[in-house]
Design a protein around this motif. Structure first.
Motif, PDB file in Angstrom:
ATOM      1  N   SER A  63      32.181  84.480  49.477  1.00  0.00           N
ATOM      2  CA  SER A  63      31.861  83.345  50.350  1.00  0.00           C
ATOM      3  C   SER A  63      31.279  82.168  49.551  1.00  0.00           C
ATOM      4  CB  SER A  63      30.875  83.790  51.431  1.00  0.00           C
ATOM      5  OG  SER A  63      30.478  82.710  52.218  1.00  0.00           O
ATOM      6  N   SER A  64      30.387  82.440  48.620  1.00  0.00           N
ATOM      7  CA  SER A  64      29.803  81.343  47.837  1.00  0.00           C
ATOM      8  C   SER A  64      30.846  80.713  46.916  1.00  0.00           C
ATOM      9  CB  SER A  64      28.595  81.820  47.025  1.00  0.00           C
ATOM     10  OG  SER A  64      28.980  82.613  45.923  1.00  0.00           O
ATOM     11  N   LEU A  65      31.791  81.506  46.444  1.00  0.00           N
ATOM     12  CA  LEU A  65      32.855  80.952  45.604  1.00  0.00           C
ATOM     13  C   LEU A  65      33.833  80.128  46.435  1.00  0.00           C
ATOM     14  CD1 LEU A  65      33.310  83.901  43.116  1.00  0.00           C
ATOM     15  CD2 LEU A  65      32.143  81.719  42.731  1.00  0.00           C
ATOM     16  N   GLU A  66      33.977  80.474  47.714  1.00  0.00           N
ATOM     17  CA  GLU A  66      34.754  79.643  48.643  1.00  0.00           C
ATOM     18  C   GLU A  66      34.058  78.284  48.789  1.00  0.00           C
ATOM     19  OE1 GLU A  66      37.214  78.053  51.575  1.00  0.00           O
ATOM     20  OE2 GLU A  66      37.603  79.785  50.311  1.00  0.00           O
ATOM     21  N   GLU A  67      32.735  78.290  48.895  1.00  0.00           N
ATOM     22  CA  GLU A  67      31.982  77.035  48.970  1.00  0.00           C
ATOM     23  C   GLU A  67      32.152  76.226  47.683  1.00  0.00           C
ATOM     24  OE1 GLU A  67      27.833  77.384  50.183  1.00  0.00           O
ATOM     25  OE2 GLU A  67      28.367  79.192  51.323  1.00  0.00           O
ATOM     26  N   THR A  68      32.189  76.912  46.556  1.00  0.00           N
ATOM     27  CA  THR A  68      32.404  76.246  45.275  1.00  0.00           C
ATOM     28  C   THR A  68      33.771  75.567  45.256  1.00  0.00           C
ATOM     29  OG1 THR A  68      30.951  77.789  44.113  1.00  0.00           O
ATOM     30  CG2 THR A  68      32.571  76.612  42.775  1.00  0.00           C
ATOM     31  N   ALA A  69      34.782  76.253  45.759  1.00  0.00           N
ATOM     32  CA  ALA A  69      36.134  75.668  45.822  1.00  0.00           C
ATOM     33  C   ALA A  69      36.128  74.419  46.697  1.00  0.00           C
ATOM     34  CB  ALA A  69      37.130  76.694  46.349  1.00  0.00           C
ATOM     35  N   ARG A  70      35.481  74.495  47.857  1.00  0.00           N
ATOM     36  CA  ARG A  70      35.416  73.323  48.744  1.00  0.00           C
ATOM     37  C   ARG A  70      34.677  72.170  48.062  1.00  0.00           C
ATOM     38  NH1 ARG A  70      34.528  77.153  52.809  1.00  0.00           N
ATOM     39  NH2 ARG A  70      32.317  76.705  52.835  1.00  0.00           N
ATOM     40  N   PHE A  71      33.586  72.492  47.367  1.00  0.00           N
ATOM     41  CA  PHE A  71      32.850  71.467  46.634  1.00  0.00           C
ATOM     42  C   PHE A  71      33.772  70.784  45.618  1.00  0.00           C
ATOM     43  CE2 PHE A  71      30.784  70.421  42.618  1.00  0.00           C
ATOM     44  CZ  PHE A  71      29.956  69.388  43.030  1.00  0.00           C
ATOM     45  N   ALA A  72      34.480  71.573  44.827  1.00  0.00           N
ATOM     46  CA  ALA A  72      35.373  71.005  43.810  1.00  0.00           C
ATOM     47  C   ALA A  72      36.478  70.172  44.442  1.00  0.00           C
ATOM     48  CB  ALA A  72      35.959  72.111  42.940  1.00  0.00           C
ATOM     49  N   GLU A  73      36.990  70.587  45.579  1.00  0.00           N
ATOM     50  CA  GLU A  73      38.041  69.832  46.266  1.00  0.00           C
ATOM     51  C   GLU A  73      37.522  68.497  46.804  1.00  0.00           C
ATOM     52  OE1 GLU A  73      40.868  73.423  47.999  1.00  0.00           O
ATOM     53  OE2 GLU A  73      39.146  72.777  49.168  1.00  0.00           O
ATOM     54  N   ASN A  74      36.272  68.467  47.230  1.00  0.00           N
ATOM     55  CA  ASN A  74      35.729  67.288  47.908  1.00  0.00           C
ATOM     56  C   ASN A  74      34.883  66.373  47.020  1.00  0.00           C
ATOM     57  OD1 ASN A  74      36.874  68.068  50.386  1.00  0.00           O
ATOM     58  ND2 ASN A  74      35.180  69.479  50.748  1.00  0.00           N
ATOM     59  N   SER A  75      34.651  66.737  45.784  1.00  0.00           N
ATOM     60  CA  SER A  75      33.693  65.996  44.957  1.00  0.00           C
ATOM     61  C   SER A  75      34.312  64.920  44.071  1.00  0.00           C
ATOM     62  CB  SER A  75      32.924  66.973  44.071  1.00  0.00           C
ATOM     63  OG  SER A  75      33.829  67.618  43.204  1.00  0.00           O
ATOM     64  N   ASN A  76      35.624  64.840  44.028  1.00  0.00           N
ATOM     65  CA  ASN A  76      36.327  63.853  43.206  1.00  0.00           C
ATOM     66  C   ASN A  76      36.197  64.140  41.712  1.00  0.00           C
ATOM     67  OD1 ASN A  76      38.163  61.740  43.308  1.00  0.00           O
ATOM     68  ND2 ASN A  76      36.607  60.191  42.957  1.00  0.00           N
ATOM     69  N   ILE A  77      36.021  65.414  41.362  1.00  0.00           N
ATOM     70  CA  ILE A  77      36.034  65.846  39.965  1.00  0.00           C
ATOM     71  C   ILE A  77      37.498  65.906  39.541  1.00  0.00           C
ATOM     72  CG2 ILE A  77      35.576  67.768  38.391  1.00  0.00           C
ATOM     73  CD1 ILE A  77      33.150  68.446  40.209  1.00  0.00           C
ATOM     74  N   VAL A  78      37.844  65.218  38.462  1.00  0.00           N
ATOM     75  CA  VAL A  78      39.245  65.123  38.060  1.00  0.00           C
ATOM     76  C   VAL A  78      39.751  66.393  37.375  1.00  0.00           C
ATOM     77  CG1 VAL A  78      38.943  64.056  35.782  1.00  0.00           C
ATOM     78  CG2 VAL A  78      40.952  63.491  37.181  1.00  0.00           C
ATOM     79  N   ALA A  79      38.860  67.166  36.763  1.00  0.00           N
ATOM     80  CA  ALA A  79      39.281  68.376  36.057  1.00  0.00           C
ATOM     81  C   ALA A  79      38.185  69.441  36.131  1.00  0.00           C
ATOM     82  CB  ALA A  79      39.626  68.062  34.609  1.00  0.00           C
ATOM     83  N   PRO A  80      38.134  70.195  37.238  1.00  0.00           N
ATOM     84  CA  PRO A  80      37.128  71.257  37.344  1.00  0.00           C
ATOM     85  C   PRO A  80      37.517  72.468  36.496  1.00  0.00           C
ATOM     86  CG  PRO A  80      38.505  71.188  39.311  1.00  0.00           C
ATOM     87  CD  PRO A  80      38.944  70.062  38.440  1.00  0.00           C
ATOM     88  N   LYS A  81      36.540  72.998  35.757  1.00  0.00           N
ATOM     89  CA  LYS A  81      36.777  74.181  34.931  1.00  0.00           C
ATOM     90  C   LYS A  81      35.709  75.230  35.210  1.00  0.00           C
ATOM     91  CE  LYS A  81      38.337  73.960  30.870  1.00  0.00           C
ATOM     92  NZ  LYS A  81      38.403  73.751  29.418  1.00  0.00           N
ATOM     93  N   PHE A  82      36.080  76.489  34.955  1.00  0.00           N
ATOM     94  CA  PHE A  82      35.212  77.624  35.277  1.00  0.00           C
ATOM     95  C   PHE A  82      35.190  78.624  34.136  1.00  0.00           C
ATOM     96  CE2 PHE A  82      36.934  75.742  39.047  1.00  0.00           C
ATOM     97  CZ  PHE A  82      35.815  75.553  39.832  1.00  0.00           C
TER      98      PHE A  82
END
Length: 186
Positions: A63-82
């Protein structure tokens, strides 16, 4: 001033969007509630934001990683890495995890890489963390999400050449992800 000096991308080690996770790694000074504002401020100055975040911290759940995905989708980060949290021998993390029975799933250091978890957490096994890591990447580097953060983003109007460069970066990352290779800067 930074943008005027020629800087066009900054890489932020955001680590996690959960305050408890940040406290656990000595980053209680970070405020995930302020990440959106900071990213917007940097973007508004004409600088793109890439990010690095850790997967497999003790507070992480599907669930928290789902929130992380939503954050990355909505934050305007051009290249999210993990990166999977890795207890590299000789580090404090390795010492701490070695003292807790069953925490380190493999002592084979050849398995210690950013795309494979070797830590069991209170909420997920190392294998579950690895599956969630790849699920996160596949979601964020879908064609839809790549286009959303590049061509169909206001950055395309402001900096078309730069945006096309990052489109290329995202497509290379997508290709690497599809082959099961953790994205690397090229």
């Amino acid at each position: 001033a930074v943008a005027e000096s020629g800087c066009y991308v900054l890489s932020f080690g955001l680590e996690n969007i959960n305050p408890d996770a940040l406290r656990s790694v000595g980053k209680s000074w970070c405020d995930p509630n302020d990440y959106y504002r900071i990213i917007k401020t940097v973007n508004d100055a004409g600088i793109e934001v890439a990010s690095e975040m850790i997967v497999g911290m003790d507070t992480d759940t599907p669930s928290s990683l789902e929130e992380t995905a939503r954050f990355a989708e909505n934050s305007n980060i051009v290249a999210p890495k993990f990166y999977c949290l890795t207890p590299i021998p000789g580090t404090q993390l390795n010492k701490q995890m070695s003292e807790e029975s069953g925490r380190i799933a493999s002592s084979d250091v050849l398995e210690y890489k950013p795309s494979k978890s070797v830590l069991n957490t209170p909420n997920m096994s190392a294998d579950e963390i690895t599956r969630e890591y790849w699920k996160l990447y596949k979601r964020l580097y879908s064609v839809k999400n790549i286009l959303k953060r590049t061509l169909f983003n206001k950055r395309m109007l402001k900096h078309p050449a730069r945006t096309l460069f990052f489109l290329g970066v995202n497509l290379v990352y997508r290709s690497q992800i599809k082959r099961g290779v953790a994205p690397n800067i090229f």
